[in-house]
Design an enzyme around this catalytic site. Structure first.
Site, PDB file in Angstrom:
ATOM      1  N   SER A   7       0.733  -1.123   0.358  1.00  0.00           N
ATOM      2  CA  SER A   7       0.180  -0.223  -0.071  1.00  0.00           C
ATOM      3  C   SER A   7       1.207   1.178   0.257  1.00  0.00           C
ATOM      4  O   SER A   7       1.877   0.779   0.391  1.00  0.00           O
ATOM      5  CB  SER A   7      -0.580  -0.343   0.991  1.00  0.00           C
ATOM      6  OG  SER A   7      -1.639   0.902   1.017  1.00  0.00           O
ATOM      7  N   TYR A  45      -1.927  -1.027   9.934  1.00  0.00           N
ATOM      8  CA  TYR A  45      -2.027  -1.030   8.877  1.00  0.00           C
ATOM      9  C   TYR A  45      -0.711  -0.964   8.117  1.00  0.00           C
ATOM     10  O   TYR A  45      -0.005  -1.383   7.229  1.00  0.00           O
ATOM     11  CB  TYR A  45      -3.084  -0.974   8.081  1.00  0.00           C
ATOM     12  CG  TYR A  45      -3.401  -0.583   6.644  1.00  0.00           C
ATOM     13  CD1 TYR A  45      -4.099  -1.916   6.114  1.00  0.00           C
ATOM     14  CD2 TYR A  45      -3.165   0.102   5.638  1.00  0.00           C
ATOM     15  CE1 TYR A  45      -3.822  -2.295   4.686  1.00  0.00           C
ATOM     16  CE2 TYR A  45      -3.033  -0.380   3.804  1.00  0.00           C
ATOM     17  CZ  TYR A  45      -3.728  -1.786   3.820  1.00  0.00           C
ATOM     18  OH  TYR A  45      -3.735  -1.695   2.417  1.00  0.00           O
TER      19      TYR A  45
END
Length: 275
Positions: free
Chosen positions: A143, A156
């Site tokens: 990401s 995350y």
């Protein structure tokens, strides 16, 4: 990889989103596909959709948190594919909210799926690719949050930074074996990651901060179509590129991060640090 035609490809988290889009793109280029996903009904529907488009696809129920299930995925994939050459470690989830509000099980769940999942993929598939001796490619879905930490996405970001480090290290270690490595680092993509809680199993306590992770994403909120991202990803795998950065808006904050790191050397030297 010079060609995907006739090659075997495994995609985790393949029943929806980027995973399904990558599966379709690889299959359209001639690859034989095995999808791994923990959602059996969605997996069956995804396989049926691909087959309905005339594409070669199989499905295996797999929870990437479990090393034995990833091992089973590999066993089941090598059988129909008669060899696996591309492995897309794509399965992922997200929990949003300030770090101070994160429960222990929030951390555990994110790291189990987003970091241990790719690690299990390497543990299981890399030795088989090396033994097979036909080269191949390992793809990791990280990401933008794996390159620039996002406020409100602490667990995350921690997991996705780890995925980037895994890919960067592996790329150097397997280069002589003619195995390519790529890491996908998108911003917002049209997927169902906002509904990650649907896959939170009972071995974790209930989600402590049920927020939409898309609402805390950094940068311009340009939501790309999963098919567009899949096309760029597969082209990058073909070209042997390590980093895949679909969002142009990511460029400036990535540059600023590394400029801040670089300025630290000047600041320390100005303070008299000479080592």
């Amino acid at each position: 990889m010079d060609s995907f035609d006739g090659r075997g490809a495994v995609i985790t988290g393949g029943a929806s989103g980027i995973g399904l889009a990558m599966a379709r793109e690889l299959a359209r280029r001639g690859a034989r596909i095995v999808l791994g996903d923990m959602e059996e009904p969605a997996l069956e529907q995804a396989v049926a959709r691909l087959r309905g488009e005339g594409l070669d696809a199989h499905g295996v129920v797999c929870d990437v948190r479990r090393l034995d299930e990833v091992d089973h995925l590999a066993d089941e994939a090598f059988r129909p594919l008669r060899g696996v050459h591309a492995v897309c470690n794509n399965a992922g989830i997200a929990v949003a909210g300030p770090i101070v509000q994160m429960a222990h099980d929030d951390w555990r769940w994110v790291i189990d799926v987003d970091l241990w999942g790719p690690i299990h993929g390497v543990e299981v598939f890399l030795p088989r690719l090396l033994e097979q001796g036909e080269g191949g490619h390992l793809l990791f879905t990280s990401s933008f949050a794996g390159l620039v930490a996002n406020v409100g996405l602490g667990p995350y970001s921690v997991a996705k930074y780890g995925v980037v480090a895994l890919a960067e290290t592996l790329a150097r270690e397997v280069k002589t074996a003619v195995i390519g490595v790529s890491v996908l680092c998108p911003m917002l993509v049209a997927t169902n990651i906002a509904d990650s809680a649907r896959n939170r199993t009972t071995d974790y306590e209930a989600l402590s901060t049920p927020r939409d992770p898309r609402q805390v994403a950094v940068g311009e909120n340009v939501i790309l179509d999963a098919d567009e991202v899949a096309r760029l990803t597969v082209e990058a795998m073909h070209a042997g590129r390590l980093y895949i950065l679909p969002h142009q808006a990511a460029r400036a904050p990535i540059r600023r991060r590394f400029e801040r790191i670089d300025r630290t050397f000047d600041d320390q030297e100005a303070d008299g640090w000479q080592h």
